[in-house]
Enzyme design. Structure first.
Site, PDB file in Angstrom:
ATOM      1  N   ASP A  86       0.794  -1.242   0.000  1.00  0.00           N
ATOM      2  CA  ASP A  86       0.000   0.000   0.000  1.00  0.00           C
ATOM      3  C   ASP A  86       0.825   1.290   0.000  1.00  0.00           C
ATOM      4  O   ASP A  86       0.541   2.222   0.772  1.00  0.00           O
ATOM      5  CB  ASP A  86      -0.951   0.002   1.200  1.00  0.00           C
ATOM      6  CG  ASP A  86      -1.920  -1.163   1.197  1.00  0.00           C
ATOM      7  OD1 ASP A  86      -1.878  -1.979   0.259  1.00  0.00           O
ATOM      8  OD2 ASP A  86      -2.709  -1.278   2.155  1.00  0.00           O
ATOM      9  N   LYS A 131      -6.997  -5.092  -2.697  1.00  0.00           N
ATOM     10  CA  LYS A 131      -7.747  -5.564  -1.532  1.00  0.00           C
ATOM     11  C   LYS A 131      -8.720  -4.501  -1.057  1.00  0.00           C
ATOM     12  O   LYS A 131      -8.626  -3.343  -1.461  1.00  0.00           O
ATOM     13  CB  LYS A 131      -6.779  -5.943  -0.404  1.00  0.00           C
ATOM     14  CG  LYS A 131      -5.873  -4.815   0.075  1.00  0.00           C
ATOM     15  CD  LYS A 131      -4.768  -5.355   0.976  1.00  0.00           C
ATOM     16  CE  LYS A 131      -3.871  -4.254   1.497  1.00  0.00           C
ATOM     17  NZ  LYS A 131      -4.531  -3.340   2.436  1.00  0.00           N
ATOM     18  N   CYS A 158      -1.583  -2.569   7.821  1.00  0.00           N
ATOM     19  CA  CYS A 158      -1.599  -3.463   6.654  1.00  0.00           C
ATOM     20  C   CYS A 158      -0.309  -4.258   6.484  1.00  0.00           C
ATOM     21  O   CYS A 158      -0.343  -5.431   6.112  1.00  0.00           O
ATOM     22  CB  CYS A 158      -1.936  -2.679   5.397  1.00  0.00           C
ATOM     23  SG  CYS A 158      -3.627  -2.013   5.433  1.00  0.00           S
TER      24      CYS A 158
END
Length: 201
Positions: A8, A106, A151
Site C-alpha cells: 500500500d 484488496k 496493513c
C-alpha cells in the site's frame, strides 16, 4: 526465492493524503534502492469502492476513528481513502514500479475491510497472493510499505501463518501510530517473524 512485498505505498497514505502516515514518503527512496536485491517484487493496493463500510462517512452520526461492529467484526472507521480510480489510490509517483511483477488489490468488498494482502479481515476471502507466491516458489518474504502497524503487520502475520519466512524491513515501513509500534515489533518476533534494516539485506 527472495521476494519483496510492497504494501500500500499509495498517495492517500503519504503526507498530505486522506489517511496520512506522518513521514510515510521517506520509505520511497529506501524501497527504490533495495529493489535490485530481490528476485521477485509484488505489491498490494487498497482499492475501495466509495460506498465501503469502513468509511466513517457511510455511517451517519459516527466519527472517523470510532470503532463499531461491522458484520460481527470490530471495525475502526476511517476517512475516505484509496477509492478506486482516484489519484489517492495510485502508488506514490516516485516509486519505481517497473520491477513489480504483480499487484494484488484488496478492500474491494464494501461489507468487509482488508488490512492483510492475503485475506479480508474475516479470513473469508483470499486475494490470491498466497497462491501466487507458492506457484512462483517464493519462500523468504520481505515486507515494506504502509502502514507498518496495520496493513504491513497483518500481511506479515498471515504470511507466517501460511508457512512463509517473513521479515519486516523496518526503515522501509512507517507506522500510523508510532507510540504503539514497540508492541507490534514484539508480536512479529513472538510469531516467528524477523525485523531487519535495508543496510542488512
Amino acid at each position: 526465492m527472495k521476494t519483496l512485498i510492497i504494501v500500500d505505498a499509495q498517495i492517500d497514505f503519504m503526507p498530505g493524503g486522506a489517511l496520512e502516515v506522518k513521514d510515510g514518503d521517506r520509505i520511497i527512496p529506501v524501497i527504490n534502492k533495495i529493489l535490485p536485491q530481490f528476485e521477485l517484487v509484488v505489491a498490494t493496493q487498497d482499492w475501495h469502492p466509495k460506498e465501503h463500510k469502513s468509511f466513517a462517512v457511510n455511517h451517519p452520526g459516527k466519527n472517523e476513528f470510532e470503532v463499531i461492529d461491522l458484520n460481527g467484526l470490530e471495525q475502526k472507521l476511517w476517512p475516505v481513502h484509496c477509492v478506486q480510480d482516484t489519484k489517492g489510490a495510485n502508488f506514490h509517483p516516485n516509486l519505481e514500479t517497473k520491477p513489480i511483477e504483480a499487484i494484488f488489490r484488496k478492500g474491494m468488498d464494501p461489507e468487509i475491510d482488508s488490512y492483510s494482502g492475503f485475506f479480508d479481515n474475516g479470513h473469508k476471502k483470499i486475494t490470491g497472493l498466497g497462491g501466487y507466491l507458492q506457484e512462483r516458489g517464493a519462500v523468504e518474504l520481505y515486507f515494506c510499505g504502509l502502514a507498518a502497524d496495520i496493513c504491513v503487520y497483518f500481511s506479515l502475520l498471515d504470511a507466517l501463518k501460511a508457512g512463509f519466512k517473513a521479515t519486516l524491513i523496518e526503515d522501509a515501513a512507517v507506522p500510523l501510530l508510532p507510540e504503539g509500534f514497540d508492541k507490534i515489533r514484539e508480536d512479529i518476533i513472538r510469531n516467528g517473524g524477523r525485523i531487519t534494516h535495508s543496510k542488512e539485506l
